[in-house]
Design an enzyme around this catalytic site. Structure first.
Site, PDB file in Angstrom:
ATOM      1  N   ARG A  28     -10.167 -13.978 -27.007  1.00 40.12           N
ATOM      2  CA  ARG A  28      -9.004 -14.834 -27.268  1.00 40.12           C
ATOM      3  C   ARG A  28      -8.588 -14.776 -28.729  1.00 40.12           C
ATOM      4  NH1 ARG A  28     -11.485 -16.329 -22.747  1.00 40.12           N
ATOM      5  NH2 ARG A  28     -10.480 -17.639 -21.176  1.00 40.12           N
ATOM      6  N   ASP A 320     -21.287 -17.280 -14.902  1.00 40.15           N
ATOM      7  CA  ASP A 320     -21.858 -16.001 -15.358  1.00 40.15           C
ATOM      8  C   ASP A 320     -23.383 -16.066 -15.487  1.00 40.15           C
ATOM      9  OD1 ASP A 320     -19.303 -14.973 -15.488  1.00 40.15           O
ATOM     10  OD2 ASP A 320     -19.075 -15.332 -17.631  1.00 40.15           O
ATOM     11  N   LYS A 347     -17.158 -10.646  -9.267  1.00 41.92           N
ATOM     12  CA  LYS A 347     -17.494 -10.386 -10.672  1.00 41.92           C
ATOM     13  C   LYS A 347     -17.687  -8.874 -10.849  1.00 41.92           C
ATOM     14  CE  LYS A 347     -17.072 -14.588 -11.909  1.00 41.92           C
ATOM     15  NZ  LYS A 347     -15.928 -14.959 -12.709  1.00 41.92           N
TER      16      LYS A 347
HETATM   17  C1  S3P Z   1     -13.958 -15.685 -18.409  1.00 41.03           C
HETATM   18  C2  S3P Z   1     -13.846 -16.438 -17.273  1.00 41.03           C
HETATM   19  C3  S3P Z   1     -14.724 -16.282 -16.117  1.00 41.03           C
HETATM   20  C4  S3P Z   1     -15.996 -15.517 -16.476  1.00 41.03           C
HETATM   21  C5  S3P Z   1     -15.721 -14.301 -17.296  1.00 41.03           C
HETATM   22  C6  S3P Z   1     -15.023 -14.682 -18.588  1.00 41.03           C
HETATM   23  C7  S3P Z   1     -12.996 -15.911 -19.514  1.00 41.03           C
HETATM   24  O1  S3P Z   1     -14.042 -15.559 -15.115  1.00 41.03           O
HETATM   25  O2  S3P Z   1     -16.690 -15.158 -15.307  1.00 41.03           O
HETATM   26  O3  S3P Z   1     -16.909 -13.628 -17.599  1.00 41.03           O
HETATM   27  O4  S3P Z   1     -13.258 -15.484 -20.656  1.00 41.03           O
HETATM   28  O5  S3P Z   1     -11.967 -16.546 -19.257  1.00 41.03           O
HETATM   29  P1  S3P Z   1     -13.090 -16.302 -14.036  1.00 41.03           P
HETATM   30  O6  S3P Z   1     -11.959 -16.876 -14.764  1.00 41.03           O
HETATM   31  O7  S3P Z   1     -12.658 -15.207 -13.114  1.00 41.03           O
HETATM   32  O8  S3P Z   1     -13.962 -17.313 -13.367  1.00 41.03           O
END
Ligand code: S3P
Length: 429
Positions: A28, A320, A347
């Protein structure tokens, strides 16, 4: 292809570990810095393959990103400063890059194509295509299968109120980022709150964003603004990476580890609650807030663990970490039930399948279910070949399982840890 061997650890693990920067926050910081006015200075940025994919995409979009020894400088060009890329934007293995950047690209006046590796290009993108189209975006799956490669063309966006079926920070963030380019207000309601780094960080960059929760779910709202402004982002240590060392200390008898500067944002820290429910001895020390994100040093001591139930609103806060929670459950007394976690299937691998396959290979007792798994604890697992299936979190979770297993555990394709934790095995050794 690399194979790494892990032997049972007889001596306790003792000392201090500093884990790399948070993956979600690192992504981000580069994305928001790129569309902000002025320079964003990022310290403790995670130089893992996923976040490097984000840097490479924004360079192709005309952003000057300097990498020095200890910081990243993103010379942002403002909300409308991105340039048309001359090549496909390669998002590698990174779902976060693909989904979040789609929200930004949907609001540009040029066309772009996003594509990743085989795993990425088989993950569902319909979950962002649908809401972005509702906002007026022109975004399509090139193979018409709701997966990447994605083609995004200029579109005129307007605000919507989107009710997402899944609690997904990637979906929420894609919509909010598109909302920066939309006419009117954009709202996203998710069933329970997923990680809120986008909301916290965008606010810091000057976006007009707010959030709240009621019985219908958690809602974030954004209104378009004139500009975002470059910030200093100190990235906290990644709790998802700390999770492996937390687990290592909990299962290797006599261990005591201090894991420093870990991000403890409640929307990410579900694993700490679950460990405590399982009887773990974890103390928070030196609690601080940096860049709007809470951090602490975690003192973790070997503990006799017992089974628990992991379900409901806590699931998105530890999604995760489920592979490593499954490993803890395998060494705990009694039964652990994990449910409401069907998202595991989409995932980097289908983690219900890959956790089950590898835990069974090591002699564990696990029953996969449609939305999770049931694990019966055992005194000890047995070392075995473990297939990472190129999933970084599977490789690291089963490396930790090997520390308390009889005999030798070999992790196949162990190089995949570089996605989120380059140097993981060196630190472990
Ligand atoms: C993430 C959100 C999660 C997570 C991923 C990172 C993020 O995914 O599993 O490793 O940085 O917004 P989802 O939004 O698909 O749950």
């Amino acid at each position: 292809m690399k194979t790494t061997t892990i032997n049972r650890r007889i001596q306790p693990l003792r000392g201090e570990v500093t884990v790399p920067g948070d993956k979600s926050i690192s992504h981000r910081s580069v994305m928001f810095g790129s569309i902000a006015h002025g320079t964003t200075e990022i310290t403790n940025f995670l130089k893992g393959a996923d976040c490097l994919s984000t840097i490479s995409c924004f360079r192709k979009l005309g952003i000057d990103i300097e990498e020095t020894q200890d910081r990243i400088l993103v010379h942002g060009r403002g909300l409308s400063g991105l340039c048309a890329p001359s090549q496909i934007l390669d998002t590698g293995n990174s779902g976060t890059t693909t989904r979040l950047i789609s929200g930004i690209l949907a609001g540009q006046n040029f066309s772009s194509v996003l594509s990743g590796d085989a795993s990425l290009n088989s993950r569902p993108m319909g979950r962002i295509i649908t809401p972005l189209r509702e906002m007026g975006a022109s975004i399509a799956s090139i193979n018409d299968n709701d997966c990447a490669p994605l083609k995004i063309e200029p579109g005129k966006l307007h605000g919507i109120h989107y009710h997402s079926k899944v609690a997904s920070a990637q979906v929420k963030s894609a919509i909010l980022l598109a909302g920066l380019y939309a006419e009117g207000e954009t709202k996203v309601t998710e069933p329970t709150l997923s990680r809120n780094h986008t909301e916290l960080m965008l606010k810091g960059f000057g976006a007009d964003i707010s959030s709240g929760a009621d019985n219908n779910g958690a809602t974030a709202s954004i209104k378009p603004c004139q500009e975002l402004y470059g910030q200093k982002i100190p990235v906290p240590g990644d709790i998802s990476s700390a999770a492996y060392f937390i687990a290592a200390a909990l299962i290797v008898p006599g261990s005591e580890l201090l894991i420093k500067n870990v991000g403890t944002n409640p929307t990410r820290a579900g694993i700490l609650t679950i460990c405590k429910n399982m009887g773990a001895d974890i103390t928070f020390i030196n609690e601080k807030t940096a860049g709007g994100e809470p951090t602490a040093d975690l003192l973790v001591k070997y503990s006799h663990l017992h089974g628990t139930t992991v379900e409901g609103a806590i699931i998105p806060t530890l999604i995760d970490e489920i592979p490593i929670i499954a490993v803890l459950a395998a060494y705990a007394e009694g039964t652990t039930i994990i449910k409401d976690a069907a998202e595991l299937k989409v995932k980097e691998t289908n983690r219900i399948d890959t956790v089950t396959e590898n835990l069974l290979a090591m002699g564990g007792h696990i029953t996969p279910t449609d939305d999770g798994m049931i694990i019966e604890g055992t005194e000890s697992l047995t070392g075995a070949p473990v297939n990472s299936h190129l999933d970084h979190r599977i490789a690291m979770a089963f490396a930790i399982a090997g520390l308390a297993a009889r005999g030798e555990t070999t992790i196949l394709d162990s190089q995949c840890v570089d996605v989120s934790y380059p140097g993981f095995f060196d630190v472990l050794h």
